[in-house]
Design an enzyme around this catalytic site. Sequence first.
Site, short mmCIF file in Angstrom:
data_model
loop_
_atom_site.label_atom_id
_atom_site.label_comp_id
_atom_site.label_asym_id
_atom_site.label_seq_id
_atom_site.Cartn_x
_atom_site.Cartn_y
_atom_site.Cartn_z
N HIS B 67 1.07 -2.96 8.21
CA HIS B 67 0.41 -2.26 7.11
C HIS B 67 0.83 -0.79 7.05
CE1 HIS B 67 -3.18 0.14 5.74
NE2 HIS B 67 -3.00 -0.62 4.69
N GLU B 70 4.18 -0.52 5.58
CA GLU B 70 4.08 -0.68 4.12
C GLU B 70 3.79 0.68 3.46
OE1 GLU B 70 0.70 -0.74 1.38
OE2 GLU B 70 0.34 -2.57 2.57
N HIS B 71 2.82 1.42 4.01
CA HIS B 71 2.51 2.76 3.46
C HIS B 71 3.73 3.67 3.54
CE1 HIS B 71 -2.02 3.45 3.01
NE2 HIS B 71 -1.89 2.14 3.15
N GLU B 142 -8.80 4.92 5.11
CA GLU B 142 -8.82 3.55 4.58
C GLU B 142 -9.64 2.66 5.52
OE1 GLU B 142 -4.92 1.83 4.05
OE2 GLU B 142 -5.70 0.09 2.96
#
Lengths: 431, 429
Positions: B67, B70-71, B142
């Site tokens: 993840h 991905e960022h 997040e």
Amino acid sequence: MVDEKVTAVGPIRVHTISTDKYKTNTIVWKMKAPLAKETVTLRALLPYVLQSGTADYPSVKALRTYLDELYGATLNVDLAKKGEHHIMTIRIDVANERFLPQQTPLLAKALQLLADLLFRPALDGGRFVTDIVEQEKRALRQRIQAVYDDKMRYANMRLVEEMCQGEPYALSPNGELEDVDGITAEGLYRYYERALAEDELDLYVIGDVVEETVLDAVKQRFSLPDRPKQARASSVSVKPQGEVREVIERQDVKQGKLNIGYRTNVTYEDDDYYALQMFNGIFGGFSHSKLFINVREKASLAYYAASRLESHKGLLLVMSGIEPANYEKARRIIDEQMQAMKNGDFTDEEMAQTKAVIRNQLLETLDTPRGLVEVLYHNVVSTRKRPIDEWLAGTDQVTREDVVRVAGKVVLDTVYFLTGMEATEDGKTGV
Amino acid sequence: MEKRVYETLQETLFYEKMDNGLDVYILPKKGFNKTYAVFTTNYGSVDNQFVPLGKTEMKRVPDGIAHFLEHKLFEKEDGDVFQQFSKQGASANAFTTFTRTAYLFSSTDNVEKNLETLMDFVQTPYFSDKTVEKEKGIIGQEIRMYDDNPDWRVYFGAIESMYHNHPVKIDIAGTVESIAQITKELLYECYETFYHPSNMLLFVVGPVDEQKTMQQIRDNQAKKSFPQAPEVKRFSYEEPSDVAKKKHVIPMHVQTNKCFVGIKAPSVPETGEQKLRHELAFHVALDYLFGKSSPHYERLYREGLIDDTFMYDYTEERGFGFALIGGDTRDAERLASEIQTVLLSFSWEAVKKEEFERVKKKKIGAFLRALNSPEYIANQFTRYAFYGSNLFDILPALSSLAMDDIAAVASSCFRDSQIAVCEVVPKGQ
């Protein structure tokens, strides 16, 4: 660009949009009335009671079994506010039989079902069925309470409540908890009759359809007496300019929610509407906007930092999720971005980028039946009509001077901060 | 370029495997304004132990790294790719699931440029110490946002209860502590291992010309060079077939109780048509038991144990499958026990043929509705393709689904040993 044909059938405006893009056909029914304390909870309950049964299918199970038989037709309802209007929506979406082995006339059946939901509900001695009303009251209470557990929605709701105290817009479209108990099956039935007699009614049919066929079907099934035309009042009540309010609320949360409300003094009705859209796009509407770049990307303070418009009410609402200790820092950065907008401190590139993205967003919205109806319905809510082509051209023509002029009208109104229980270095001001 | 026509659905799909191993699919959609493209790698949060490209030994990487990667892929030496997309009028995004990482854009203009930007940014990694550190603050927020979200907590709590060892039990974003260990070197290592074209799929759907678009993709890929890559070696976790923990209660500052009953599939078919059928059979069984036209839904609703947040869903991915049933409730404990009773007393022999057929009809309508959405088509097609099955086979598979398929699911999964419960309750209760 969008082939919308509008014809009045009695008091119902029938909007037909013919397209072969979809594998389903969509029917959307909308009822609009002023947002008011006395009716908001009745209206929040009514569509849920209507979708619980008809004279022919008098229970949820019977009705849902019938929907399954219609190749899983979907039926759902919701409530919204647009400016100071309260809008009930009922949607039915049904497969286009072209894709099915059986050639059942699904659209005609779906229109009949909508007519039955509206005009032949499940009744018991001339009023709604008490069991159904009681069940839906319980579900409504749970729906109202659920907002408290979703902190993003909660902060947003609280900001609007604080900001619009005394204005109808402070009401939640889901109604008021303390008014649920008092609703009876008789009272709700009386309100239902009144809503059918007084509300503004719109029916949208979108899909692989022919206008005449739709109109014939509607004339057969939806017969309502004509009513006198109502003068359409402006949808906004304007609050006198007061001091900026700061509201700090504490709960057991790990992330703080900083939500800020501004009055834009521009609505969908105004010439400056497109410039306001541009303003919001440069300021906080997108991932290239000032809020995202400065609060998230540069300062690394938040995962989300964005703004959105309530176009019919003329509000600009900023939302962000931050570490409680970063309150002052985040506020300062947001204030700086607003100041930059007012000073015209944005590039031609930001202008061009925002125009391209707004255009894209609008065209994409038109690709879904639901989005299409929402775009077209703006023209019902407002006295000002904006066809899609004008929308595109209008955005394109906005100049930097227009944006700066609109920025000059934007006024800070209320700052709302939901924060954790511990007092923090710079978040301890206020309550 | 291969052409596949799906008569009943009136859809035509074009396919080609690039020389570097990348699978490319194009689905022209006339009448739509929007083109949607999604570039996906077969790599997600569960891939936390693997043999890095060019190495021989298994390596464990920090939770949440897929993840995080991905960022970070959006950031380049000369700025942010989001900027590039928005200049070209596109909206771009990305998401990470248990088994996939997907990068996407949608646009109604400049499709060619946007497609070029998509392929290039995903295939040009740039990570620096400084930007990796900065991202920790953003992802930290997040994670905090999800910490405060009771719907997410009860959802993940149920998954945690079901699994003993499998990393599906670990939050996709990781924790504030685990992401603190991420470095740019680790990001490069994951990138090089999993972002090889032979482990990826590109899907384009919209009002495009398939010939021109395929040529553009060929030309773009031909300009880039990649080392020969063997198939990725992923760690295979020993996972007992029963659930790890029967019940998990999370007290939170909430007003409403929430409850999810999880059903853990003891095993799932690896690939192909069998996998598709298994998944559909599970969906049909759940719909039969808990759909709005089921007797159970009506009873639970009447008793106020469920409301319109009630949902049920089945997730099946590489090597695992689980269902979740539940929502907001006034009594989490009673709802959990009611759902368990329904599952454990289910007798597939008692299912009437016409009811079974009705649920299938409902599923067919739902599938047609889903095909209105370019996003659904592209994302789900990719998911099925990674398992060697085909989204467009759903209609025939549904039609041929038999009672035996339901029986197989019910007898292996609707058992006490396969059920776990998670409840979120108000603090102090």
